[in-house]
Design a protein around this motif. Structure first.
Motif, short mmCIF file in Angstrom:
data_model
loop_
_atom_site.label_atom_id
_atom_site.label_comp_id
_atom_site.label_asym_id
_atom_site.label_seq_id
_atom_site.Cartn_x
_atom_site.Cartn_y
_atom_site.Cartn_z
N THR B 172 29.94 -12.70 -77.45
CA THR B 172 31.18 -12.10 -77.92
C THR B 172 30.93 -10.71 -78.49
O THR B 172 31.67 -9.76 -78.21
CB THR B 172 31.83 -13.00 -79.00
N VAL B 173 29.85 -10.58 -79.25
CA VAL B 173 29.51 -9.26 -79.81
C VAL B 173 29.13 -8.31 -78.68
O VAL B 173 29.54 -7.14 -78.67
CB VAL B 173 28.35 -9.38 -80.84
N SER B 174 28.36 -8.81 -77.73
CA SER B 174 27.92 -7.95 -76.62
C SER B 174 29.09 -7.45 -75.79
O SER B 174 29.05 -6.34 -75.26
CB SER B 174 26.95 -8.72 -75.72
N ASP B 175 30.13 -8.27 -75.68
CA ASP B 175 31.31 -7.86 -74.90
C ASP B 175 32.18 -6.86 -75.65
O ASP B 175 33.07 -6.25 -75.07
CB ASP B 175 32.16 -9.09 -74.54
N ASN B 176 31.96 -6.75 -76.95
CA ASN B 176 32.78 -5.86 -77.76
C ASN B 176 32.05 -4.53 -77.89
O ASN B 176 31.05 -4.43 -78.59
CB ASN B 176 33.02 -6.49 -79.14
N ARG B 177 32.59 -3.51 -77.23
CA ARG B 177 31.86 -2.24 -77.16
C ARG B 177 31.91 -1.47 -78.46
O ARG B 177 31.31 -0.39 -78.57
CB ARG B 177 32.40 -1.40 -76.00
N LYS B 178 32.64 -1.98 -79.45
CA LYS B 178 32.66 -1.29 -80.75
C LYS B 178 31.38 -1.54 -81.53
O LYS B 178 31.17 -0.99 -82.59
CB LYS B 178 33.87 -1.75 -81.57
N PHE B 179 30.51 -2.41 -80.98
CA PHE B 179 29.24 -2.72 -81.63
C PHE B 179 28.10 -2.28 -80.71
O PHE B 179 28.19 -2.41 -79.48
CB PHE B 179 29.12 -4.21 -81.92
N LYS B 180 27.04 -1.80 -81.33
CA LYS B 180 25.85 -1.41 -80.57
C LYS B 180 25.25 -2.67 -79.92
O LYS B 180 25.29 -3.76 -80.52
CB LYS B 180 24.84 -0.77 -81.52
N THR B 181 24.73 -2.51 -78.72
CA THR B 181 24.13 -3.65 -78.01
C THR B 181 23.04 -4.30 -78.85
O THR B 181 22.16 -3.61 -79.39
CB THR B 181 23.54 -3.17 -76.66
#
Lengths: 303, 229
Positions: B172-181
């Motif tokens: 889920t975090v990875s799919d959210n581009r507002k967060f660094k990979t």
């Protein structure tokens, strides 16, 4: 080089408090510069913004949007501007340096199959919209339209990189923007304005057909449908297209639209039987995928 | 969204996709899935018609055997909804109190995703594209059976599904581009969740018997657009 306006002095340099600025580039949306009629593709900003999903699923590929997956390690360096320098040291501006792009597609987005699709872009005159990590869409605003930023398409260079002990498999994409592009024309559409986070857009998936045969009393076609992705032995099958509107049929022989089938059956997974109004022996039927998110067609000859 | 790390992570937890797509295999009486996510034996799931099913057996990432709890006892087929994670943040004492009074039925408030406070954050100035870098410890917990489970059972029935929930959270975090990979993170698993001493877990931290895993990661968020006010 942009010419000077002889009727104006220096430009006013004040600015309002909140000026939206671009975040890190997340992905790109490729768009042909012109459609098949020669009309320039762009977003008309004087009317309601388009339905974005329709642009992805546009039947006419010359008008379609082709979003790429998210990139890692994006860089957009600008080469030095070129000057002529006299022996006195005086310099005269010749031209701005070219803007380049490099970025990496990682993991599942880096399959050789996808590499092949990227390589084909080189042969098309196209531009791109930039999508940043905040979901903004960045293009070139000219005369009330937001156009894709033109790409120097012969410079388009996707390269497959094998995995190593320290790195994952990836595709490295590099290209130059069109040399004369004026970067001061870049404007964005925000997710709030668009009603969509542009990072959520994804491109169509090609569907491949095999074993197509006509059956019944000239009112049935059978075929298998698979995607290009998967292993050499087992391609991923195209399943679940059971709605009548997932398919469209056209009689090529009589140039007549048949429309949606009247019955769709799947069994086993990826093997479909479509039933439609009775046609005539020997006629060619074009079967088209009309489900959102997928694209493909085949021609099947009735018995 | 409130720009506090607890609310940011709660927002991410709410974005976790709790659906799995299955096909009912009538001859064998099972529902086949490619990915069972954090589904586990003994939990209740629902289908797209809101019919309830109790999972009676599971082969992870393969199939689920279930009993329908809804008359006229339909088969579990198609889109299946897993219990949504219950998010809570706070210190040990505060979380225990707030989680305890959140309801009497433990199944209603599990699995838990607990953001442990205190949280160390690094903020960035105007020259940076980063907004914040947060060092977070998240516990992914679910109820376990201390009376009947051996350690192997704890790990198979609870720890493994919680590791799958961690994977889904990371996706889920990875799919959210507002967060660094996220390039790397640490996972610590425990068959019993409690106060740890040399001889093992001696006391529950939350007032329930729980097992699961801890996720330790650095979450880096990019700056967002300014607002015209």
């Amino acid at each position: 080089m942009i010419g000077c306006d002889c009727n104006a002095g220096l430009s006013n340099t004040g600015r309002p408090g909140c000026v939206p600025i671009q975040g890190i580039v997340s992905s790109l949306i490729l768009v042909p510069l012109k459609d098949n009629t020669g009309a320039v593709n762009g977003i008309d900003l004087s009317i309601a913004l388009p339905v974005w999903n329709d642009l992805i699923n546009e039947v006419d590929a010359s008008k379609r949007w082709f979003p790429l997956p998210s990139f890692e390690n994006v860089e957009l360096p600008k080469a030095d501007s070129q000057f002529e320098e006299a022996s006195s040291g005086r310099m005269a501006f010749l031209r701005q340096g070219k803007r380049s792009f490099t970025g990496e597609l990682w993991a599942e987005d880096s399959s050789p199959t996808f590499l092949g699709k990227l390589q084909k872009s080189r042969c098309v005159d196209f531009g791109l919209y930039i999508v940043d990590v905040n979901g903004n869409l960045v293009g070139s605003e000219v005369d009330g339209f937001l156009y894709p930023i033109p790409v120097d398409n012969p410079s388009w260079n996707p390269v497959f990189m094998f995995a190593t002990d320290a790195t994952v498999q990836k595709i490295t994409l590099g290209f130059d923007f069109e040399r004369l592009f004026d970067e001061s024309t870049m404007y964005m559409i925000t997710p709030d304005e668009a009603g969509i986070d542009f990072t959520t857009l994804s491109g169509l998936i090609d569907v491949l057909f095999t074993n197509g045969v006509g059956a019944g009393t000239f009112d049935i076609v059978d075929f298998d449908a698979k995607l290009e992705y998967g292993t050499a032995v087992n391609k991923i099958v195209y399943t679940g297209a059971l709605a009548l509107t997932d398919w469209s049929l056209y009689n090529v022989t009589t140039s007549t639209l048949i429309g949606n089938p009247t019955l769709v059956a799947e069994g086993p997974d990826g093997s479909y039987t479509l039933t439609f109004g009775v046609q005539a022996t020997g006629q060619e039927i074009r079967v088209e995928v009309s489900r959102d998110g997928y694209d493909g067609e085949t021609i099947i000859t009735l018995p | 969204m409130i720009g506090d790390i607890a609310f940011i992570i709660e927002d991410l937890v709410n974005q976790i996709d709790n659906t799995i797509d299955g096909t009912f295999n009538a001859p064998e009486g099972i529902t086949e899935y490619c990915n069972t996510k954090w589904a586990r034996k003994g939990k209740t799931v629902t289908d797209s018609s809101d019919n309830e099913f109790l999972i009676t057996a599971i082969e992870y990432d393969d199939n689920i055997t279930s009993d329908s709890l809804t008359i006229p006892f339909p088969a579990l087929d198609g889109l299946t909804y897993l219990p949504k994670p219950f998010f809570i943040s706070g210190t040990k004492l505060a979380t225990n109190r707030e989680w305890t009074i959140a309801g009497k039925d433990v199944t209603e408030k599990t699995p838990i995703i607990w953001l442990l406070e205190t949280i160390r954050e690094r903020k960035f100035g105007r020259e940076s594209v980063y907004d914040r870098e947060s060092e977070v410890r998240l516990f992914f917990l679910d109820e376990t059976n201390v009376r009947n489970f051996y350690t192997e059972d704890h790990r198979r029935e609870v720890v493994f599904p919680m590791e799958k929930l961690i994977n889904t959270f990371i996706a889920t975090v990875s799919d959210n581009r507002k967060f660094k990979t996220i390039e790397d993170y640490t996972v610590r698993t425990f068959s019993r969740f409690g106060v740890e001493q040399d001889n093992g877990m001696i006391k529950n931290i939350l007032d329930a018997n729980l097992s699961g895993a801890e996720l330790i990661l650095t979450l880096t968020k990019y700056k967002e657009n300014c607002k015209v006010c």
